[in-house]
Design a protein around this motif. Structure first.
Motif, PDB file in Angstrom:
ATOM      1  N   UNK A  46     -18.700  -9.744  -2.234  1.00  0.00           N
ATOM      2  CA  UNK A  46     -19.899  -8.938  -1.977  1.00  0.00           C
ATOM      3  C   UNK A  46     -19.611  -7.441  -1.892  1.00  0.00           C
ATOM      4  N   UNK A  47     -18.408  -7.087  -1.420  1.00  0.00           N
ATOM      5  CA  UNK A  47     -18.034  -5.678  -1.275  1.00  0.00           C
ATOM      6  C   UNK A  47     -16.690  -5.420  -1.964  1.00  0.00           C
ATOM      7  N   UNK A  48     -16.604  -5.668  -3.266  1.00  0.00           N
ATOM      8  CA  UNK A  48     -15.300  -5.549  -3.937  1.00  0.00           C
ATOM      9  C   UNK A  48     -14.719  -4.132  -3.938  1.00  0.00           C
ATOM     10  N   UNK A  49     -15.569  -3.133  -4.063  1.00  0.00           N
ATOM     11  CA  UNK A  49     -15.064  -1.750  -4.100  1.00  0.00           C
ATOM     12  C   UNK A  49     -14.461  -1.359  -2.755  1.00  0.00           C
ATOM     13  N   UNK A  50     -15.152  -1.692  -1.668  1.00  0.00           N
ATOM     14  CA  UNK A  50     -14.669  -1.348  -0.339  1.00  0.00           C
ATOM     15  C   UNK A  50     -13.378  -2.107  -0.017  1.00  0.00           C
ATOM     16  N   UNK A  51     -13.330  -3.400  -0.405  1.00  0.00           N
ATOM     17  CA  UNK A  51     -12.121  -4.187  -0.163  1.00  0.00           C
ATOM     18  C   UNK A  51     -10.959  -3.622  -0.969  1.00  0.00           C
ATOM     19  N   UNK A  52     -11.216  -3.249  -2.211  1.00  0.00           N
ATOM     20  CA  UNK A  52     -10.178  -2.671  -3.064  1.00  0.00           C
ATOM     21  C   UNK A  52      -9.664  -1.351  -2.482  1.00  0.00           C
ATOM     22  N   UNK A  53     -10.576  -0.551  -1.945  1.00  0.00           N
ATOM     23  CA  UNK A  53     -10.175   0.696  -1.293  1.00  0.00           C
ATOM     24  C   UNK A  53      -9.320   0.407  -0.068  1.00  0.00           C
ATOM     25  N   UNK A  54      -9.745  -0.558   0.748  1.00  0.00           N
ATOM     26  CA  UNK A  54      -8.963  -0.932   1.934  1.00  0.00           C
ATOM     27  C   UNK A  54      -7.573  -1.407   1.526  1.00  0.00           C
ATOM     28  N   UNK A  55      -7.498  -2.170   0.456  1.00  0.00           N
ATOM     29  CA  UNK A  55      -6.214  -2.665  -0.039  1.00  0.00           C
ATOM     30  C   UNK A  55      -5.318  -1.503  -0.465  1.00  0.00           C
ATOM     31  N   UNK A  56      -5.886  -0.538  -1.173  1.00  0.00           N
ATOM     32  CA  UNK A  56      -5.122   0.636  -1.601  1.00  0.00           C
ATOM     33  C   UNK A  56      -4.620   1.429  -0.398  1.00  0.00           C
ATOM     34  N   UNK A  57      -5.459   1.563   0.623  1.00  0.00           N
ATOM     35  CA  UNK A  57      -5.057   2.279   1.834  1.00  0.00           C
ATOM     36  C   UNK A  57      -3.959   1.485   2.547  1.00  0.00           C
ATOM     37  N   UNK A  58      -4.125   0.161   2.657  1.00  0.00           N
ATOM     38  CA  UNK A  58      -3.104  -0.679   3.293  1.00  0.00           C
ATOM     39  C   UNK A  58      -1.738  -0.447   2.662  1.00  0.00           C
ATOM     40  N   UNK A  59      -1.678  -0.582   1.347  1.00  0.00           N
ATOM     41  CA  UNK A  59      -0.399  -0.432   0.667  1.00  0.00           C
ATOM     42  C   UNK A  59       0.065   1.017   0.645  1.00  0.00           C
ATOM     43  N   UNK A  60      -0.869   1.950   0.506  1.00  0.00           N
ATOM     44  CA  UNK A  60      -0.486   3.361   0.514  1.00  0.00           C
ATOM     45  C   UNK A  60       0.192   3.758   1.817  1.00  0.00           C
ATOM     46  N   UNK A  61      -0.401   3.393   2.921  1.00  0.00           N
ATOM     47  CA  UNK A  61       0.179   3.732   4.218  1.00  0.00           C
ATOM     48  C   UNK A  61       1.484   2.974   4.423  1.00  0.00           C
ATOM     49  N   UNK A  62       1.517   1.712   4.031  1.00  0.00           N
ATOM     50  CA  UNK A  62       2.722   0.902   4.154  1.00  0.00           C
ATOM     51  C   UNK A  62       3.899   1.551   3.434  1.00  0.00           C
ATOM     52  N   UNK A  63       3.643   2.101   2.258  1.00  0.00           N
ATOM     53  CA  UNK A  63       4.710   2.707   1.471  1.00  0.00           C
ATOM     54  C   UNK A  63       4.855   4.213   1.710  1.00  0.00           C
ATOM     55  N   UNK A  64       4.153   4.738   2.699  1.00  0.00           N
ATOM     56  CA  UNK A  64       4.344   6.129   3.084  1.00  0.00           C
ATOM     57  C   UNK A  64       3.607   7.145   2.238  1.00  0.00           C
ATOM     58  N   UNK A  65       2.603   6.724   1.502  1.00  0.00           N
ATOM     59  CA  UNK A  65       1.838   7.663   0.677  1.00  0.00           C
ATOM     60  C   UNK A  65       1.015   8.589   1.564  1.00  0.00           C
ATOM     61  N   UNK A  66       0.863   9.805   1.118  1.00  0.00           N
ATOM     62  CA  UNK A  66       0.024  10.758   1.819  1.00  0.00           C
ATOM     63  C   UNK A  66      -1.377  10.770   1.230  1.00  0.00           C
ATOM     64  N   UNK A  67      -2.215  11.592   1.813  1.00  0.00           N
ATOM     65  CA  UNK A  67      -3.604  11.676   1.360  1.00  0.00           C
ATOM     66  C   UNK A  67      -3.699  12.108  -0.103  1.00  0.00           C
ATOM     67  N   UNK A  68      -2.794  12.990  -0.526  1.00  0.00           N
ATOM     68  CA  UNK A  68      -2.833  13.473  -1.906  1.00  0.00           C
ATOM     69  C   UNK A  68      -2.586  12.330  -2.886  1.00  0.00           C
ATOM     70  N   UNK A  69      -1.596  11.506  -2.599  1.00  0.00           N
ATOM     71  CA  UNK A  69      -1.265  10.382  -3.470  1.00  0.00           C
ATOM     72  C   UNK A  69      -2.381   9.344  -3.482  1.00  0.00           C
TER      73      UNK A  69
END
Length: 142
Positions: A46-69
């Protein structure tokens, strides 16, 4: 996170519900579920875009990505990426504290310690050197 996996839930959907109040509301109303064994649509469907964004944030933070990345990965502004990261950290205050503690200890000792106790020496942490991404570092992110 472990509890979620054990009960068969979808961690990225759970995080999306923490980041987006309207998803949390839909879950509370029983309109969607974070697990596929319910008789209602999933957050993922029902909310694929929001879930996909959450997933990207999960992995981004996990791997140390900053806001720019993260902004580049999601094709959004850096300010929007910061807002999303803030929303993520809002429900995970212990993660931010842990990161700050690790950074402080690593800066003080010039090394970082893994969960298994191995050391990684980081001599530049002890110097006042501004970070400047190189062309090879930028291409490595892609």
């Amino acid at each position: 996170m472990k509890k979620n996996f054990m009960k068969g839930g979808d961690y990225h959907s759970e995080v999306a519900a923490e980041m987006y109040p309207y998803i949390k509301e839909a879950i509370m109303k029983g309109e969607v579920s974070t697990s596929s064994n319910e008789r209602v649509p999933t957050v993922k469907s029902r909310f694929p875009k929001e879930r996909s964004t959450a997933k990207a944030i999960n992995f981004g933070i996990l791997y140390g990505a900053g806001a720019e990345s993260i902004a580049e990965d999601l094709n959004i502004s850096v300010e929007q990426a910061r807002d999303l990261m803030d929303a993520w950290y809002e429900s995970k205050k212990a993660v931010r504290r842990w990161q700050a503690d690790v950074m402080a200890q690593s800066s003080q000792e010039g090394k970082s310690r893994s969960l298994l106790g191995r050391h990684r020496h980081l001599p530049l942490l002890l110097e006042d050197v501004p970070y400047r991404p190189t062309a090879s570092a930028a291409s490595a992110r892609r």
